[in-house]
Enzyme design. Sequence first.
Site, PDB file in Angstrom:
ATOM      1  N   ASP A  18       0.883  -1.167   0.000  1.00 41.77           N
ATOM      2  CA  ASP A  18       0.000   0.000   0.000  1.00 41.77           C
ATOM      3  C   ASP A  18       0.922   1.218   0.000  1.00 41.77           C
ATOM      4  O   ASP A  18       1.590   1.492   0.991  1.00 41.77           O
ATOM      5  CB  ASP A  18      -0.883  -0.040   1.250  1.00 41.77           C
ATOM      6  CG  ASP A  18      -1.745   1.208   1.411  1.00 41.77           C
ATOM      7  OD1 ASP A  18      -1.563   2.166   0.627  1.00 41.77           O
ATOM      8  OD2 ASP A  18      -2.590   1.218   2.324  1.00 41.77           O
ATOM      9  N   TYR A  46      -3.615   9.242  -0.328  1.00 45.19           N
ATOM     10  CA  TYR A  46      -3.682   9.077   1.104  1.00 45.19           C
ATOM     11  C   TYR A  46      -2.684   8.027   1.592  1.00 45.19           C
ATOM     12  O   TYR A  46      -2.653   6.903   1.127  1.00 45.19           O
ATOM     13  CB  TYR A  46      -5.104   8.718   1.560  1.00 45.19           C
ATOM     14  CG  TYR A  46      -5.194   8.888   3.045  1.00 45.19           C
ATOM     15  CD1 TYR A  46      -5.168  10.166   3.600  1.00 45.19           C
ATOM     16  CD2 TYR A  46      -5.199   7.792   3.886  1.00 45.19           C
ATOM     17  CE1 TYR A  46      -5.159  10.344   4.966  1.00 45.19           C
ATOM     18  CE2 TYR A  46      -5.204   7.963   5.255  1.00 45.19           C
ATOM     19  CZ  TYR A  46      -5.181   9.241   5.793  1.00 45.19           C
ATOM     20  OH  TYR A  46      -5.164   9.402   7.146  1.00 45.19           O
ATOM     21  N   GLN A  76       3.050   4.503   2.511  1.00 44.89           N
ATOM     22  CA  GLN A  76       2.706   3.902   3.813  1.00 44.89           C
ATOM     23  C   GLN A  76       3.468   2.617   4.153  1.00 44.89           C
ATOM     24  O   GLN A  76       3.999   2.475   5.242  1.00 44.89           O
ATOM     25  CB  GLN A  76       1.195   3.621   3.846  1.00 44.89           C
ATOM     26  CG  GLN A  76       0.713   2.949   5.118  1.00 44.89           C
ATOM     27  CD  GLN A  76      -0.728   2.470   4.995  1.00 44.89           C
ATOM     28  OE1 GLN A  76      -1.650   3.270   4.978  1.00 44.89           O
ATOM     29  NE2 GLN A  76      -0.927   1.159   4.889  1.00 44.89           N
ATOM     30  N   GLY A  83      18.826  -5.896   0.589  1.00 49.40           N
ATOM     31  CA  GLY A  83      19.009  -7.319   0.290  1.00 49.40           C
ATOM     32  C   GLY A  83      17.759  -8.155   0.124  1.00 49.40           C
ATOM     33  O   GLY A  83      17.735  -9.101  -0.648  1.00 49.40           O
ATOM     34  N   ASP A 103      -7.883  -7.385   0.618  1.00 47.64           N
ATOM     35  CA  ASP A 103      -7.665  -6.092   1.260  1.00 47.64           C
ATOM     36  C   ASP A 103      -8.507  -5.992   2.520  1.00 47.64           C
ATOM     37  O   ASP A 103      -9.588  -6.561   2.607  1.00 47.64           O
ATOM     38  CB  ASP A 103      -8.000  -4.935   0.309  1.00 47.64           C
ATOM     39  CG  ASP A 103      -7.514  -3.594   0.887  1.00 47.64           C
ATOM     40  OD1 ASP A 103      -6.420  -3.571   1.480  1.00 47.64           O
ATOM     41  OD2 ASP A 103      -8.232  -2.588   0.757  1.00 47.64           O
ATOM     42  N   TYR A 157       0.556   0.417  14.777  1.00 51.08           N
ATOM     43  CA  TYR A 157      -0.447   0.116  13.771  1.00 51.08           C
ATOM     44  C   TYR A 157      -0.198   0.891  12.477  1.00 51.08           C
ATOM     45  O   TYR A 157      -0.084   2.096  12.483  1.00 51.08           O
ATOM     46  CB  TYR A 157      -1.855   0.442  14.285  1.00 51.08           C
ATOM     47  CG  TYR A 157      -2.903   0.035  13.291  1.00 51.08           C
ATOM     48  CD1 TYR A 157      -3.157  -1.314  13.075  1.00 51.08           C
ATOM     49  CD2 TYR A 157      -3.580   0.971  12.541  1.00 51.08           C
ATOM     50  CE1 TYR A 157      -4.083  -1.714  12.131  1.00 51.08           C
ATOM     51  CE2 TYR A 157      -4.519   0.578  11.595  1.00 51.08           C
ATOM     52  CZ  TYR A 157      -4.757  -0.764  11.397  1.00 51.08           C
ATOM     53  OH  TYR A 157      -5.667  -1.153  10.457  1.00 51.08           O
ATOM     54  N   LYS A 195      -3.839  -3.104   8.205  1.00 53.57           N
ATOM     55  CA  LYS A 195      -3.775  -4.570   8.239  1.00 53.57           C
ATOM     56  C   LYS A 195      -2.821  -5.042   7.144  1.00 53.57           C
ATOM     57  O   LYS A 195      -2.364  -4.267   6.324  1.00 53.57           O
ATOM     58  CB  LYS A 195      -5.170  -5.166   8.057  1.00 53.57           C
ATOM     59  CG  LYS A 195      -5.928  -5.294   9.371  1.00 53.57           C
ATOM     60  CD  LYS A 195      -5.382  -6.397  10.281  1.00 53.57           C
ATOM     61  CE  LYS A 195      -6.176  -6.434  11.583  1.00 53.57           C
ATOM     62  NZ  LYS A 195      -5.470  -7.082  12.686  1.00 53.57           N
ATOM     63  N   ASP A 196      -2.564  -6.335   7.164  1.00 53.72           N
ATOM     64  CA  ASP A 196      -1.497  -6.863   6.314  1.00 53.72           C
ATOM     65  C   ASP A 196      -1.931  -7.084   4.870  1.00 53.72           C
ATOM     66  O   ASP A 196      -1.110  -7.127   3.979  1.00 53.72           O
ATOM     67  CB  ASP A 196      -0.989  -8.160   6.928  1.00 53.72           C
ATOM     68  CG  ASP A 196      -0.930  -8.019   8.433  1.00 53.72           C
ATOM     69  OD1 ASP A 196      -0.150  -7.188   8.896  1.00 53.72           O
ATOM     70  OD2 ASP A 196      -1.714  -8.683   9.129  1.00 53.72           O
ATOM     71  N   ARG A 245     -10.292   0.283  10.386  1.00 52.17           N
ATOM     72  CA  ARG A 245      -9.177   0.498  11.322  1.00 52.17           C
ATOM     73  C   ARG A 245      -8.513  -0.804  11.767  1.00 52.17           C
ATOM     74  O   ARG A 245      -7.897  -0.865  12.836  1.00 52.17           O
ATOM     75  CB  ARG A 245      -9.655   1.308  12.542  1.00 52.17           C
ATOM     76  CG  ARG A 245     -10.116   2.687  12.118  1.00 52.17           C
ATOM     77  CD  ARG A 245     -10.708   3.539  13.216  1.00 52.17           C
ATOM     78  NE  ARG A 245     -11.270   4.752  12.623  1.00 52.17           N
ATOM     79  CZ  ARG A 245     -10.555   5.846  12.339  1.00 52.17           C
ATOM     80  NH1 ARG A 245      -9.282   5.900  12.630  1.00 52.17           N
ATOM     81  NH2 ARG A 245     -11.131   6.888  11.768  1.00 52.17           N
TER      82      ARG A 245
HETATM   83  C1  F6R Z   1      -7.815  -0.566   7.621  1.00 50.93           C
HETATM   84  C2  F6R Z   1      -7.594   0.736   7.002  1.00 50.93           C
HETATM   85  C3  F6R Z   1      -8.575   1.822   7.229  1.00 50.93           C
HETATM   86  C4  F6R Z   1      -8.005   2.881   8.157  1.00 50.93           C
HETATM   87  C5  F6R Z   1      -9.032   3.985   8.482  1.00 50.93           C
HETATM   88  C6  F6R Z   1      -8.436   5.116   9.334  1.00 50.93           C
HETATM   89  O1  F6R Z   1      -6.770  -1.451   7.329  1.00 50.93           O
HETATM   90  O2  F6R Z   1      -6.617   0.952   6.323  1.00 50.93           O
HETATM   91  O3  F6R Z   1      -9.790   1.321   7.709  1.00 50.93           O
HETATM   92  O4  F6R Z   1      -7.569   2.292   9.358  1.00 50.93           O
HETATM   93  O5  F6R Z   1      -9.510   4.551   7.275  1.00 50.93           O
HETATM   94  O6  F6R Z   1      -7.318   5.598   8.680  1.00 50.93           O
HETATM   95  P1  F6R Z   1      -6.460   6.858   9.203  1.00 50.93           P
HETATM   96  O7  F6R Z   1      -6.087   6.542  10.620  1.00 50.93           O
HETATM   97  O8  F6R Z   1      -5.297   6.864   8.265  1.00 50.93           O
HETATM   98  O9  F6R Z   1      -7.333   8.053   9.080  1.00 50.93           O
HETATM   99 MG    MG Z   2      -4.135   2.124   3.111  1.00 48.23          MG
HETATM  100 MG    MG Z   3      -4.839  -2.277   2.020  1.00 48.95          MG
END
Ligand code: F6R
Ligand code: MG
Ligand code: MG
Length: 369
Positions: free
Chosen positions: A11, A90, A94, A103, A131, A233, A236-237, A270
């Site tokens: 991402d 956005y 990241q 490496g 995702d 945080y 997610k992965d 989140r």
């Molecule tokens: C979950 C994800 C989104 C963000 C949420 C808040 O993996 O990427 O749900 O956690 O949109 O994002 P921020 O904290 O960047 O405003």
């Molecule tokens: Mg993202």
């Molecule tokens: Mg993602």
Amino acid sequence: MKVTVSLIKADIGGWPGHSTVHPALKERAKELLEKAKKKETIIDYYVTGCGDDLQLLMTHTKGEDSEVIHKLAWDVFYDATKIAKELKLYGAGQDLLKDAFSGNLKGMGPGFAEMEIEERKSEPIIAFMMDKTEPGAFNLPLFRTFADPFNTAGLVIDPSMHNGFVFEVWDIMKHKKVELKTPEKLYDLLALIGAKSRYVIKRIYPAPGSKNDGKGPAAVVSTEKLYQIAGEYVGKDDPVALVRAQSGFPALGEVLEPWAFPHLVSGWMRGSHNGPIMPVAERNAKPTRFDGPPRVMALGFQLAEGKLIGPVDLFDDPAFDETRRKAAEIAEYMRRHGPFEPHRLPMEEMEYTTLPDVMKKLRRKFKKL
Ligand code: F6R
Ligand code: MG
Ligand code: MG
């Protein structure tokens, strides 16, 4: 012929918010991978997006964990991040958690699933991309494909699959692994992988002595845990997986069948909520409702001397409409719980979100009972 298939993702900026990958990032990735193909660093490639993750599928002959291939992917992400920054996408950059490549992509942020295989007479392969969820989301469907005779008819009626498969399971908290062969160790396997936030299926091999033994793994999953790398945080992965099909491996339809059930996975808004995983077409891998619900897409290819013949967008099929409807219904039901468990993840798993920062402030206000 020995071929390595590498699916590497990151991402590096969402458009808008955390929803999709901007086309300019995909275009840049294509340009760079086309160059690498002309230089014969890679045999072939396919670039796409799943939610806000840029996906690079590549074939080559350099083996797994190749410095050249990992650096190529890193350079693509790094370069495309410049565009992401210009467009103020956005969370630009990241998942590039380190300043410079050193490496190997391990511990650097991007996720990857790679398999070196002996390309068979005909080699169907499926690239799964998710995702808004974590690697353990693959546990249930992969278990069903490779070990559940109620899903996979071949386990019962095809002599070349009757011996079962070997599952390599990782304990991602303790950084240990164990191999369990099915059907003999079925219950042990389930004892572990039912705890999907901790024990994840990393690879699956054909059983020793079976038709495809020695021709490489049948499946591989990316298991990078972003919070473990970053120490905080960062989303997610959003895992990926590669699965081979047919002729001693589960049939294409047996690989896809478990996805007709939209099982609950953790992630979503989140990275803090349980919700159904929705199988979607490539064009619909666009998590919108409450940043979700979590999505999975499946692209099918035939390999031809390492060339990727495809993709076929496998969930772009009315046969999965009912699953999507069910997932939407479950999403609605879960959402009605708002901030309550079990929609919100249990406290142990919230440790890796932004909740502890809120708790810190509250802690001081507590009085002894
Ligand atoms: C979950 C994800 C989104 C963000 C949420 C808040 O993996 O990427 O749900 O956690 O949109 O994002 P921020 O904290 O960047 O405003
Ligand atoms: Mg993202
Ligand atoms: Mg993602």
